[in-house]
Design a protein around this motif. Structure first.
Motif, PDB file in Angstrom:
ATOM      1  N   GLU A 162     -43.672  18.772 -13.790  1.00 33.64           N
ATOM      2  CA  GLU A 162     -44.410  17.320 -13.410  1.00 33.64           C
ATOM      3  C   GLU A 162     -44.106  16.518 -14.785  1.00 33.64           C
ATOM      4  O   GLU A 162     -43.892  15.063 -14.447  1.00 33.64           O
ATOM      5  CB  GLU A 162     -45.855  17.503 -13.524  1.00 33.64           C
ATOM      6  CG  GLU A 162     -46.571  18.314 -12.288  1.00 33.64           C
ATOM      7  CD  GLU A 162     -46.429  19.750 -12.336  1.00 33.64           C
ATOM      8  OE1 GLU A 162     -46.214  20.487 -13.621  1.00 33.64           O
ATOM      9  OE2 GLU A 162     -46.577  20.639 -11.258  1.00 33.64           O
ATOM     10  N   GLN A 163     -44.042  16.950 -16.034  1.00 31.36           N
ATOM     11  CA  GLN A 163     -43.984  16.024 -17.122  1.00 31.36           C
ATOM     12  C   GLN A 163     -42.649  15.447 -17.027  1.00 31.36           C
ATOM     13  O   GLN A 163     -42.583  14.023 -17.577  1.00 31.36           O
ATOM     14  CB  GLN A 163     -44.212  16.858 -18.352  1.00 31.36           C
ATOM     15  CG  GLN A 163     -43.117  17.869 -18.822  1.00 31.36           C
ATOM     16  CD  GLN A 163     -43.416  19.205 -18.275  1.00 31.36           C
ATOM     17  OE1 GLN A 163     -44.004  19.552 -17.144  1.00 31.36           O
ATOM     18  NE2 GLN A 163     -43.246  20.223 -19.196  1.00 31.36           N
ATOM     19  N   VAL A 164     -41.663  15.794 -16.330  1.00 32.22           N
ATOM     20  CA  VAL A 164     -40.390  15.032 -16.370  1.00 32.22           C
ATOM     21  C   VAL A 164     -40.329  13.840 -15.677  1.00 32.22           C
ATOM     22  O   VAL A 164     -39.635  12.807 -15.843  1.00 32.22           O
ATOM     23  CB  VAL A 164     -39.201  16.204 -15.661  1.00 32.22           C
ATOM     24  CG1 VAL A 164     -37.867  15.363 -15.099  1.00 32.22           C
ATOM     25  CG2 VAL A 164     -38.948  17.202 -16.594  1.00 32.22           C
ATOM     26  N   LEU A 165     -41.428  13.693 -14.764  1.00 30.80           N
ATOM     27  CA  LEU A 165     -41.649  12.461 -13.868  1.00 30.80           C
ATOM     28  C   LEU A 165     -42.832  11.390 -14.543  1.00 30.80           C
ATOM     29  O   LEU A 165     -43.131  10.504 -13.781  1.00 30.80           O
ATOM     30  CB  LEU A 165     -41.815  12.940 -12.356  1.00 30.80           C
ATOM     31  CG  LEU A 165     -40.670  13.739 -11.769  1.00 30.80           C
ATOM     32  CD1 LEU A 165     -41.142  13.932 -10.300  1.00 30.80           C
ATOM     33  CD2 LEU A 165     -39.590  12.659 -11.697  1.00 30.80           C
ATOM     34  N   ASP A 166     -43.347  12.042 -15.442  1.00 30.17           N
ATOM     35  CA  ASP A 166     -44.383  11.198 -16.049  1.00 30.17           C
ATOM     36  C   ASP A 166     -44.197  10.478 -17.219  1.00 30.17           C
ATOM     37  O   ASP A 166     -43.561  10.960 -18.247  1.00 30.17           O
ATOM     38  CB  ASP A 166     -45.468  12.336 -16.594  1.00 30.17           C
ATOM     39  CG  ASP A 166     -46.624  11.714 -17.489  1.00 30.17           C
ATOM     40  OD1 ASP A 166     -46.807  10.354 -17.526  1.00 30.17           O
ATOM     41  OD2 ASP A 166     -47.523  12.441 -17.856  1.00 30.17           O
ATOM     42  N   LYS A 167     -43.954   9.069 -17.014  1.00 27.94           N
ATOM     43  CA  LYS A 167     -43.547   8.224 -17.848  1.00 27.94           C
ATOM     44  C   LYS A 167     -44.137   8.230 -19.220  1.00 27.94           C
ATOM     45  O   LYS A 167     -43.712   7.693 -20.450  1.00 27.94           O
ATOM     46  CB  LYS A 167     -43.874   6.819 -17.555  1.00 27.94           C
ATOM     47  CG  LYS A 167     -42.883   6.424 -16.541  1.00 27.94           C
ATOM     48  CD  LYS A 167     -42.817   4.673 -16.074  1.00 27.94           C
ATOM     49  CE  LYS A 167     -41.495   4.485 -15.228  1.00 27.94           C
ATOM     50  NZ  LYS A 167     -41.655   3.093 -14.814  1.00 27.94           N
ATOM     51  N   LYS A 168     -45.338   8.640 -19.388  1.00 32.53           N
ATOM     52  CA  LYS A 168     -46.155   8.735 -20.671  1.00 32.53           C
ATOM     53  C   LYS A 168     -45.595  10.113 -21.431  1.00 32.53           C
ATOM     54  O   LYS A 168     -46.293  10.225 -22.565  1.00 32.53           O
ATOM     55  CB  LYS A 168     -47.547   8.833 -20.397  1.00 32.53           C
ATOM     56  CG  LYS A 168     -48.386   7.509 -19.842  1.00 32.53           C
ATOM     57  CD  LYS A 168     -49.784   7.467 -19.950  1.00 32.53           C
ATOM     58  CE  LYS A 168     -50.295   6.407 -18.889  1.00 32.53           C
ATOM     59  NZ  LYS A 168     -50.475   6.999 -17.528  1.00 32.53           N
ATOM     60  N   SER A 169     -45.048  10.898 -20.776  1.00 30.07           N
ATOM     61  CA  SER A 169     -44.659  12.449 -21.579  1.00 30.07           C
ATOM     62  C   SER A 169     -43.513  12.007 -22.221  1.00 30.07           C
ATOM     63  O   SER A 169     -42.435  11.475 -21.824  1.00 30.07           O
ATOM     64  CB  SER A 169     -44.459  13.128 -20.251  1.00 30.07           C
ATOM     65  OG  SER A 169     -43.802  14.529 -20.849  1.00 30.07           O
ATOM     66  N   PRO A 170     -43.280  12.870 -23.389  1.00 33.74           N
ATOM     67  CA  PRO A 170     -42.154  12.822 -24.066  1.00 33.74           C
ATOM     68  C   PRO A 170     -41.127  13.577 -23.424  1.00 33.74           C
ATOM     69  O   PRO A 170     -39.892  13.311 -23.705  1.00 33.74           O
ATOM     70  CB  PRO A 170     -42.468  13.778 -25.348  1.00 33.74           C
ATOM     71  CG  PRO A 170     -43.935  14.344 -25.164  1.00 33.74           C
ATOM     72  CD  PRO A 170     -44.540  13.633 -24.226  1.00 33.74           C
ATOM     73  N   ALA A 171     -41.317  14.197 -22.455  1.00 38.61           N
ATOM     74  CA  ALA A 171     -40.387  14.816 -21.385  1.00 38.61           C
ATOM     75  C   ALA A 171     -40.032  13.935 -20.334  1.00 38.61           C
ATOM     76  O   ALA A 171     -39.449  14.579 -19.352  1.00 38.61           O
ATOM     77  CB  ALA A 171     -40.918  16.338 -21.086  1.00 38.61           C
ATOM     78  N   TRP A 172     -40.159  12.687 -20.301  1.00 40.68           N
ATOM     79  CA  TRP A 172     -40.117  11.768 -19.296  1.00 40.68           C
ATOM     80  C   TRP A 172     -38.335  11.798 -19.228  1.00 40.68           C
ATOM     81  O   TRP A 172     -37.774  11.621 -20.265  1.00 40.68           O
ATOM     82  CB  TRP A 172     -40.490  10.463 -19.431  1.00 40.68           C
ATOM     83  CG  TRP A 172     -40.092   9.592 -18.384  1.00 40.68           C
ATOM     84  CD1 TRP A 172     -40.361  10.048 -17.235  1.00 40.68           C
ATOM     85  CD2 TRP A 172     -39.602   8.243 -18.191  1.00 40.68           C
ATOM     86  NE1 TRP A 172     -39.858   8.858 -16.084  1.00 40.68           N
ATOM     87  CE2 TRP A 172     -39.618   7.868 -16.895  1.00 40.68           C
ATOM     88  CE3 TRP A 172     -39.280   7.539 -19.355  1.00 40.68           C
ATOM     89  CZ2 TRP A 172     -38.797   6.551 -16.590  1.00 40.68           C
ATOM     90  CZ3 TRP A 172     -38.814   6.163 -18.989  1.00 40.68           C
ATOM     91  CH2 TRP A 172     -38.656   5.775 -17.717  1.00 40.68           C
TER      92      TRP A 172
END
Ligand SMILES: C[S@@+](CC[C@H](N)C(=O)[O-])C[C@H]1O[C@@H](n2cnc3c(N)ncnc32)[C@H](O)[C@@H]1O
Length: 360
Positions: A162-172
């Motif tokens: 999920e975090q890969v598609l989350d613009k706010k995540s460092p894992a974007w």
């Protein structure tokens, strides 16, 4: 409980874009290990110990797609088991064997084409069944499989983290459409998902295989320390990202759609793949090696690469961007590869790994 996967199957049917006509790259690697598999079965498969009264020998191919590679892999296993059975029958009285083959893939796989194109001579060799379901869960009964096989499948994850598609995540993931190893946090997120998925794959197979049964796993991985963007398949997927960006600039698609798109693909480094297999306690590792891909030193043509990636990815593209964008994208990819040829000599190499596991 069935397990669902966000992954899509390869292109079905038997037209020019189908996986049937665009899977020779995978087939070339399958051919390399065929003899090793045969030898291993002849030397090590213990039919007497498996069950002296065995009359139905069951093989499952997990992630079989629509052929023809699955037919070759299965046939090779059957020939080896037949030889082994003949040899063991000379010393012990064994019951004649019949074969059953379970062709398993996701429910949306084109099973009609698979069974329609199953060569008639193979139909006489074995009874076949289609088994729809995600291999990240159980798809077959407990203790029912004597040899399981899977080739070029487990790099398809059950989902994009999920975090890969989350613009706010460092894992974007930014504008990339796959894990190309250029953002460490993205790679870590994919690696965690891969580790979870691969453990689930092995857990499910451990339940389905009989004690003494074999699980053969063939796949692509990266040598330790090599990043995906340094290999030619990484460069091709980055070129696909660039083509999508060009299409968004021209208004054919949107940047927002690209931001929300990533392929659920992860090619582990060799030591990551080894670690997850070693952690599983249900199997002994009989063989674990890497082999060179026979086309590794060959400069692949733009057409070959474009057709191969179209067969692999068009359903993903169609589902996310729309059916009309598939032609546009792959025409652009062909042009980009022709305008900016890949320097195969400079690219780092992917590896093919070959693993044989025995159920304890
Ligand atoms: C590249 S194809 C390989 C096909 C064939 N094994 C070969 O070597 O040519 C990958 C296959 O894995 C299947 N696959 C991916 N994720 C899967 C899942 N979670 N469960 C079952 N099959 C899956 C795809 O549908 C596809 O048919």
């Amino acid at each position: 409980m069935p397990t669902f996967s966000q992954s899509h199957p390869m292109s079905g049917g038997d037209d020019q874009h189908s996986y049937i006509h665009n899977s020779s790259y995978q087939k070339a690697a399958i051919d390399v290990v065929e003899e090793k598999t045969k030898q291993y079965i002849l030397e090590k498969l213990d039919l007497l110990n498996l069950n002296p009264d065995l009359s139905t020998f069951t093989i499952a191919d997990y992630g079989c797609s629509i052929g023809p590679n699955t037919f070759h892999a299965v046939q090779n296993i059957i020939e080896a088991v037949k030889l082994k059975h003949l040899k063991e029958s000379q010393e012990n009285s064994l019951v004649p064997l019949e074969f059953q083959v379970c062709f398993s893939d996701q429910p949306s796989n084109d099973f009609n084409t698979l069974f329609r194109t199953l060569p008639p001579s193979f139909r006489q060799e074995y009874f076949s069944v289609g088994v729809p379901g995600s291999f990240y869960g159980r798809v077959l009964p407990r203790n029912s499989i004597h040899i399981g096989n899977t080739s070029f499948t487990t790099h398809w994850l059950s989902k994009v983290p999920e975090q890969v598609l989350d613009k706010k995540s460092p894992a974007w993931k930014k504008h990339y459409i796959h894990c190309n190893d250029s953002i460490e946090a993205v790679t870590n997120a994919f690696m965690v998902q891969y580790t979870k998925d691969m453990s689930l794959f092995l857990k499910a197979r451990a339940e389905e295989l009989v004690s003494g049964g074999l699980m053969i796993v063939l796949g692509f991985c990266l040598p330790d320390g090599v990043a995906m963007y340094e290999t030619w398949p990484g460069i091709v997927k980055d070129a696909i990202s660039d083509c999508l960006q060009d299409m968004a600039t021209l208004g054919i698609t949107t940047h927002e759609k690209i931001d929300m798109f990533s392929l659920p693909l992860y090619f582990p480094q060799f030591s990551e793949m080894k670690r997850v297999i070693e952690q599983n306690e249900s199997f002994t590792i009989e063989l674990m090696e890497t082999v060179s891909h026979p086309l590794e030193a060959v400069k692949l043509s733009d057409n070959f690469i474009t057709s191969m990636y179209r067969a692999l990815l068009s359903i993903f593209i169609e589902k996310h961007f729309g059916i009309g964008e598939v032609d546009e994208l792959f025409n652009r990819l062909a042009k980009k590869l022709s305008d900016h040829p890949i320097d195969f000599e400079k690219c780092k190499k992917q590896m093919v790994y070959y693993v044989v596991l025995k159920k304890k």
